[in-house]
Design a protein around this motif. Sequence first.
Motif, PDB file in Angstrom:
ATOM      1  N   GLY A  40       0.816  -1.208   0.000  1.00  0.00           N
ATOM      2  CA  GLY A  40       0.000   0.000   0.000  1.00  0.00           C
ATOM      3  C   GLY A  40       0.852   1.263   0.000  1.00  0.00           C
ATOM      4  O   GLY A  40       0.610   2.180  -0.788  1.00  0.00           O
ATOM      5  N   ARG A  41       1.844   1.288   0.876  1.00  0.00           N
ATOM      6  CA  ARG A  41       2.739   2.459   0.935  1.00  0.00           C
ATOM      7  C   ARG A  41       3.526   2.605  -0.353  1.00  0.00           C
ATOM      8  O   ARG A  41       3.652   3.702  -0.897  1.00  0.00           O
ATOM      9  CB  ARG A  41       3.703   2.335   2.114  1.00  0.00           C
ATOM     10  N   ARG A  42       4.051   1.507  -0.861  1.00  0.00           N
ATOM     11  CA  ARG A  42       4.857   1.535  -2.081  1.00  0.00           C
ATOM     12  C   ARG A  42       4.026   1.981  -3.283  1.00  0.00           C
ATOM     13  O   ARG A  42       4.458   2.805  -4.086  1.00  0.00           O
ATOM     14  CB  ARG A  42       5.438   0.141  -2.321  1.00  0.00           C
ATOM     15  N   GLY A  43       2.833   1.423  -3.410  1.00  0.00           N
ATOM     16  CA  GLY A  43       1.959   1.787  -4.523  1.00  0.00           C
ATOM     17  C   GLY A  43       1.556   3.251  -4.466  1.00  0.00           C
ATOM     18  O   GLY A  43       1.565   3.944  -5.483  1.00  0.00           O
ATOM     19  N   TRP A  44       1.192   3.723  -3.280  1.00  0.00           N
ATOM     20  CA  TRP A  44       0.794   5.113  -3.137  1.00  0.00           C
ATOM     21  C   TRP A  44       1.959   6.041  -3.465  1.00  0.00           C
ATOM     22  O   TRP A  44       1.783   7.065  -4.142  1.00  0.00           O
ATOM     23  CB  TRP A  44       0.290   5.377  -1.723  1.00  0.00           C
ATOM     24  N   ARG A  45       3.159   5.712  -3.017  1.00  0.00           N
ATOM     25  CA  ARG A  45       4.339   6.537  -3.287  1.00  0.00           C
ATOM     26  C   ARG A  45       4.621   6.607  -4.795  1.00  0.00           C
ATOM     27  O   ARG A  45       4.903   7.672  -5.332  1.00  0.00           O
ATOM     28  CB  ARG A  45       5.550   5.976  -2.531  1.00  0.00           C
ATOM     29  N   ARG A  46       4.498   5.468  -5.485  1.00  0.00           N
ATOM     30  CA  ARG A  46       4.755   5.459  -6.933  1.00  0.00           C
ATOM     31  C   ARG A  46       3.705   6.259  -7.693  1.00  0.00           C
ATOM     32  O   ARG A  46       4.024   6.976  -8.644  1.00  0.00           O
ATOM     33  CB  ARG A  46       4.814   4.021  -7.442  1.00  0.00           C
ATOM     34  N   VAL A  47       2.441   6.156  -7.299  1.00  0.00           N
ATOM     35  CA  VAL A  47       1.384   6.940  -7.950  1.00  0.00           C
ATOM     36  C   VAL A  47       1.601   8.421  -7.689  1.00  0.00           C
ATOM     37  O   VAL A  47       1.486   9.260  -8.596  1.00  0.00           O
ATOM     38  CB  VAL A  47      -0.009   6.481  -7.468  1.00  0.00           C
ATOM     39  N   ARG A  48       1.930   8.778  -6.467  1.00  0.00           N
ATOM     40  CA  ARG A  48       2.172  10.180  -6.111  1.00  0.00           C
ATOM     41  C   ARG A  48       3.359  10.752  -6.892  1.00  0.00           C
ATOM     42  O   ARG A  48       3.291  11.862  -7.419  1.00  0.00           O
ATOM     43  CB  ARG A  48       2.416  10.289  -4.606  1.00  0.00           C
ATOM     44  N   GLN A  64       1.412   2.728 -12.742  1.00  0.00           N
ATOM     45  CA  GLN A  64       1.820   2.579 -11.341  1.00  0.00           C
ATOM     46  C   GLN A  64       0.638   2.159 -10.479  1.00  0.00           C
ATOM     47  O   GLN A  64       0.794   1.360  -9.558  1.00  0.00           O
ATOM     48  CB  GLN A  64       2.420   3.888 -10.805  1.00  0.00           C
ATOM     49  N   ALA A  65      -0.535   2.698 -10.770  1.00  0.00           N
ATOM     50  CA  ALA A  65      -1.729   2.317 -10.015  1.00  0.00           C
ATOM     51  C   ALA A  65      -2.075   0.860 -10.255  1.00  0.00           C
ATOM     52  O   ALA A  65      -2.412   0.131  -9.316  1.00  0.00           O
ATOM     53  CB  ALA A  65      -2.906   3.214 -10.396  1.00  0.00           C
ATOM     54  N   GLY A 110       0.364  -1.250  -8.336  1.00  0.00           N
ATOM     55  CA  GLY A 110       0.064  -1.180  -6.908  1.00  0.00           C
ATOM     56  C   GLY A 110      -1.176  -1.972  -6.541  1.00  0.00           C
ATOM     57  O   GLY A 110      -1.221  -2.642  -5.503  1.00  0.00           O
TER      58      GLY A 110
END
Length: 161
Positions: free
Chosen positions: A54-62, A74-75, A78
Amino acid sequence: MRSRWRFVPLAVLVLAIVEIAVFVGVAQLIGFGWALFVLLLMSAAGVFALGREGRRGWRRVRDAARSNSPVGPQAADGIAGAIGALLLFVPGFFTGVIGALLLIPPIRKLAARRGQRITEKRVPSNVAGDLFGPRQVRVQRTPKAAQPKETDEVIEGEIVD
């Protein structure tokens, strides 16, 4: 829409039967206590993986959004990782193995690409372009004899719906 969901209760029932059968088989091989311990260990690994994914996916999308690049790939990656972690968390050997497989990068990329293709088909093309960037299309050229002689020029452009 209702016809899409009519088999969900049957699928859940079949999944429960498969999970019970696999648990009984594993319990016969390694013992009931060890099978239960492995299930708890898999669920704990799923909780850890769910937080990490969750953290990794959110960071990549951001990061993709900040750099003005499409966030869709990226989404999708994730989401595939989060689904894998969630399946690992759900008690059961069958779902746990499927979830662990989805956490392996090459398999996860395949699942993410599949999810991306499904999404591209279901959303309007301008939304898909915003999410996933320009799409590549295959063009079949007609044989030289069948082409009209007066239109030999090539015009580059982008398809906008």
